[in-house]
Design a protein around this motif. Sequence first.
Motif: not given
Length: 208
Positions: A137-144
Amino acid sequence: MILSKPNSLALAVEQKISPLFIAILVDSIVYFKVCVSGDAEIANENHFLENLQAILLFASGMAFLQTTFYVQKGQRLLPCFGALLCLSLILREFDLPYAVVLPDDGYGRNILLGSLWLLLGVLLIRDYKHYLALAVHMLPTRSGVFLVAGGVLVGVASLFDGPVFKSYQLYEELSEMNGYYLLLVSSLSLFFDLPHNRKSPSTIKFMR
């Protein structure tokens, strides 16, 4: 305030692109200093670029640690992973006074890092389905995105330090600096991408 979908998309793109312009600007200045002005010393061991890398890694580690105090309990292992990654890179890359903090610069460091990574691995395995879903879930976020990009650049830097390319110290140091800079952006973004304790579990939504 909830942005409309087009504005949200534009904001997300801008947030992911703007740090790249900063990296390109700094790279251009360093390249000019070394290749045009002839100040090659800044790319040498224990000089400007390496000192800047150490600062970036330290700041990233502190940002990851700060995030652990604010996010929900079920998400704390992610910033812990980031903080341990920064510690591992610092101890591996830079000449530190190991005699002060570790038994020696070989076995002591390996035992410390090995124990911490083992503990983190055990905690992840205990609830691996949750953390696997969270990581996806976090992969496409800015941090990911910036974490992955930073890792790629650090991997590219290792090529310049090996048999593939030789005598390219400037490019090695620039690749590492860019990788650690993106890691810092990732660490700062993670604070906003994960839910905070002030929200009730029923209202948590991941930010992208």
